[in-house]
Design an enzyme around this catalytic site. Structure first.
Site, PDB file in Angstrom:
ATOM      1  N   ARG A  15     -47.500  10.809  -8.079  1.00 29.99           N
ATOM      2  CA  ARG A  15     -47.063   9.488  -8.521  1.00 29.99           C
ATOM      3  C   ARG A  15     -47.369   8.424  -7.472  1.00 29.99           C
ATOM      4  O   ARG A  15     -47.623   8.721  -6.315  1.00 29.99           O
ATOM      5  CB  ARG A  15     -45.546   9.510  -8.799  1.00 29.99           C
ATOM      6  CG  ARG A  15     -45.141  10.279 -10.015  1.00 29.99           C
ATOM      7  CD  ARG A  15     -43.624  10.405 -10.127  1.00 29.99           C
ATOM      8  NE  ARG A  15     -43.058  11.295  -9.109  1.00 29.99           N
ATOM      9  CZ  ARG A  15     -41.768  11.586  -8.991  1.00 29.99           C
ATOM     10  NH1 ARG A  15     -40.898  11.025  -9.819  1.00 29.99           N
ATOM     11  NH2 ARG A  15     -41.343  12.404  -8.045  1.00 29.99           N
ATOM     12  N   LYS A  75     -41.013   9.052  -3.491  1.00 29.56           N
ATOM     13  CA  LYS A  75     -40.149  10.081  -2.919  1.00 29.56           C
ATOM     14  C   LYS A  75     -39.664   9.684  -1.534  1.00 29.56           C
ATOM     15  O   LYS A  75     -40.178   8.767  -0.902  1.00 29.56           O
ATOM     16  CB  LYS A  75     -40.900  11.420  -2.842  1.00 29.56           C
ATOM     17  CG  LYS A  75     -41.147  12.047  -4.203  1.00 29.56           C
ATOM     18  CD  LYS A  75     -39.854  12.296  -4.976  1.00 29.56           C
ATOM     19  CE  LYS A  75     -38.979  13.364  -4.356  1.00 29.56           C
ATOM     20  NZ  LYS A  75     -37.714  13.557  -5.089  1.00 29.56           N
ATOM     21  N   TYR A  94     -36.736   6.598  -3.917  1.00 30.22           N
ATOM     22  CA  TYR A  94     -35.719   7.635  -4.086  1.00 30.22           C
ATOM     23  C   TYR A  94     -35.430   8.239  -2.721  1.00 30.22           C
ATOM     24  O   TYR A  94     -36.355   8.571  -1.971  1.00 30.22           O
ATOM     25  CB  TYR A  94     -36.210   8.745  -5.027  1.00 30.22           C
ATOM     26  CG  TYR A  94     -36.292   8.341  -6.483  1.00 30.22           C
ATOM     27  CD1 TYR A  94     -35.152   8.012  -7.205  1.00 30.22           C
ATOM     28  CD2 TYR A  94     -37.521   8.309  -7.147  1.00 30.22           C
ATOM     29  CE1 TYR A  94     -35.222   7.647  -8.536  1.00 30.22           C
ATOM     30  CE2 TYR A  94     -37.602   7.945  -8.482  1.00 30.22           C
ATOM     31  CZ  TYR A  94     -36.451   7.610  -9.177  1.00 30.22           C
ATOM     32  OH  TYR A  94     -36.527   7.248 -10.488  1.00 30.22           O
ATOM     33  N   HIS A  96     -31.989  10.355  -2.052  1.00 27.62           N
ATOM     34  CA  HIS A  96     -31.202  11.593  -2.210  1.00 27.62           C
ATOM     35  C   HIS A  96     -30.735  12.118  -0.851  1.00 27.62           C
ATOM     36  O   HIS A  96     -31.038  13.245  -0.445  1.00 27.62           O
ATOM     37  CB  HIS A  96     -32.027  12.661  -2.941  1.00 27.62           C
ATOM     38  CG  HIS A  96     -32.439  12.262  -4.322  1.00 27.62           C
ATOM     39  ND1 HIS A  96     -31.547  12.166  -5.374  1.00 27.62           N
ATOM     40  CD2 HIS A  96     -33.656  11.924  -4.832  1.00 27.62           C
ATOM     41  CE1 HIS A  96     -32.196  11.793  -6.469  1.00 27.62           C
ATOM     42  NE2 HIS A  96     -33.465  11.631  -6.173  1.00 27.62           N
ATOM     43  N   GLU A 118     -31.812   5.764  -6.786  1.00 26.81           N
ATOM     44  CA  GLU A 118     -30.902   6.607  -7.577  1.00 26.81           C
ATOM     45  C   GLU A 118     -29.446   6.188  -7.533  1.00 26.81           C
ATOM     46  O   GLU A 118     -28.637   6.708  -8.303  1.00 26.81           O
ATOM     47  CB  GLU A 118     -31.030   8.076  -7.154  1.00 26.81           C
ATOM     48  CG  GLU A 118     -30.401   8.447  -5.822  1.00 26.81           C
ATOM     49  CD  GLU A 118     -31.305   8.205  -4.634  1.00 26.81           C
ATOM     50  OE1 GLU A 118     -30.894   8.552  -3.508  1.00 26.81           O
ATOM     51  OE2 GLU A 118     -32.417   7.663  -4.817  1.00 26.81           O
ATOM     52  N   ASP A 270     -32.594  17.976  -5.863  1.00 29.40           N
ATOM     53  CA  ASP A 270     -32.690  16.840  -4.942  1.00 29.40           C
ATOM     54  C   ASP A 270     -31.367  16.531  -4.269  1.00 29.40           C
ATOM     55  O   ASP A 270     -31.327  15.945  -3.187  1.00 29.40           O
ATOM     56  CB  ASP A 270     -33.157  15.589  -5.696  1.00 29.40           C
ATOM     57  CG  ASP A 270     -34.679  15.492  -5.795  1.00 29.40           C
ATOM     58  OD1 ASP A 270     -35.349  16.017  -4.897  1.00 29.40           O
ATOM     59  OD2 ASP A 270     -35.169  14.906  -6.760  1.00 29.40           O
TER      60      ASP A 270
END
Length: 371
Positions: A15, A75, A94, A96, A118, A270
């Site tokens: 991505r 990520k 993101y 996490h 998130e 995650d």
């Protein structure tokens, strides 16, 4: 604003954080967008498309990071990327962090402002930037689970929909949110026998009404999870506590109660995973077997369908990116309390309570930074 879109370097992460369409929108607002050469190729967006949108291409990764005020990623930053971050920069991706102490401390040491997709909320109590990838991951969970049930993959050799005269596979989905509903929907569409477990009666009522009773809805307790473990061929872990570590709902001892070759797909990986025996895997080596049970725990599942995922992600993130670029992080977050919920780390401080609690770190109320 100087906006950078580096190429993702996580294992099999195809991505990219911004489509050419998104870049065009930002350039039209007089922002400078620098895209690392090749960043969009894995998602089907060639360099030429970014150039046509008005973005600048850069082959030198150091220059991509060094010149940026706002860095857009998909990520969590890998170690070499954390080392590139510096005070005064804003990272939007993101994160996490609840299960990642080393990463959290690295971000704190960088001095950068780190906003997590998130944990941003909306007026309905949803997580609008997590939802598109949760939709993808939920749907992929059944694809992955069906494949993992094949004998050649270590599975029990059960076909998810069965055939005339042979019963379909039994699928349990723990968690009835966005991931869970999409997993259940896919399994139901393939003809499996589906049970969704959740602690929210209103959510179970919604699912029962929406699918007209075609899937079983069960209140989640230790007993009902035990029952699922005994009966099901495939269990999808779709539990989410926003920003916090996932609870361990299936222990190693419980694996002995499952049929050999059954499959666990942990979409909560995650956030540390919701099965005791879960550990993060990659698309290169997605599964492993513990006590005869196949575990699929890929931490970036949507990366496998990079084009769809990138388009869905940009659709969701672009309004927030525009706000950051137009106003700067502090004003953008001060103007929107739901956006402010995304602030996880700033200037060496943890500003998201669930992360601080999970890692035993001091928490600083982000409201104090936005006055």
């Amino acid at each position: 604003m100087q906006i950078a879109v580096p190429k993702e370097i996580k294992n099999h992460e195809y991505r990219v954080a911004l489509t050419p369409t998104g870049a065009r929108e930002l350039v039209a607002r007089d922002h400078r967008v620098t895209v690392q050469a090749g960043a969009g190729e894995g998602a089907g967006f060639p360099d030429a498309a970014y150039e046509a949108a008005g973005a600048c291409l850069e082959t030198d990764v150091a220059k991509v990071w060094d010149g940026a005020e706002l860095i857009l990623k998909v990520k969590e930053p890998q170690a070499e990327e954390v080392a590139r971050l510096k005070a005064g920069q804003t990272l939007f991706t993101y994160l996490h962090l609840a299960a990642e102490e080393k990463l959290t401390r690295g971000l704190m040491e960088s001095g950068a402002t780190c906003i997590a997709y998130e944990t941003i909320t909306d007026r309905q109590g949803g997580l609008p930037l997590l939802a598109p990838m949760s939709t993808v991951a939920g749907r992929m969970a059944i694809q992955a689970g069906a494949h993992s049930l094949e004998k050649a993959q270590g599975g029990s050799g059960v076909l998810l929909p069965g055939v005339p005269g042979v019963a379909p596979a039994r699928v349990a989905v723990i968690g009835g949110g966005v991931v869970g509903e999409n997993a259940a929907r896919m399994a139901l569409g393939l003809g499996a026998e589906v049970t969704v477990l959740d602690k929210s009666i209103p959510r179970l009522e919604t699912l029962d009404d929406r699918y007209q009773g075609r899937m079983k809805t069960v209140f989640s307790t230790a007993d009902t999870i035990d029952e699922a473990v005994h009966e099901c061929d495939l269990i999808v872990g779709a539990v989410l506590i926003p920003g916090a570590a996932a609870p361990k709902l299936i222990t190693r001892e419980m694996l002995a109660e499952m049929q050999p070759g059954s499959v666990l797909v942990d979409v909560a990986i995650d956030q540390g995973g919701c099965f005791e025996t879960s550990r993060a895997t990659t698309h290169t080596d997605p599964t492993y077997i513990v006590d005869g049970i196949v575990h699929y725990c890929v931490a970036n599942m949507p990366g496998a369908v990079a084009r769809t995922s990138t388009q869905a992600l940009t659709n969701a993130t672009l309004p927030f990116v525009i706000a950051l670029a137009d106003k700067g992080w502090q004003q953008a977050l001060a103007d929107d309390a739901h956006f402010a919920a995304g602030l996880n780390v700033h200037d060496g401080q943890v500003t998201y309570k669930a992360v601080a609690e999970a890692l035993g770190l001091q928490y600083v109320d982000p409201g104090e930074l936005l006055k």
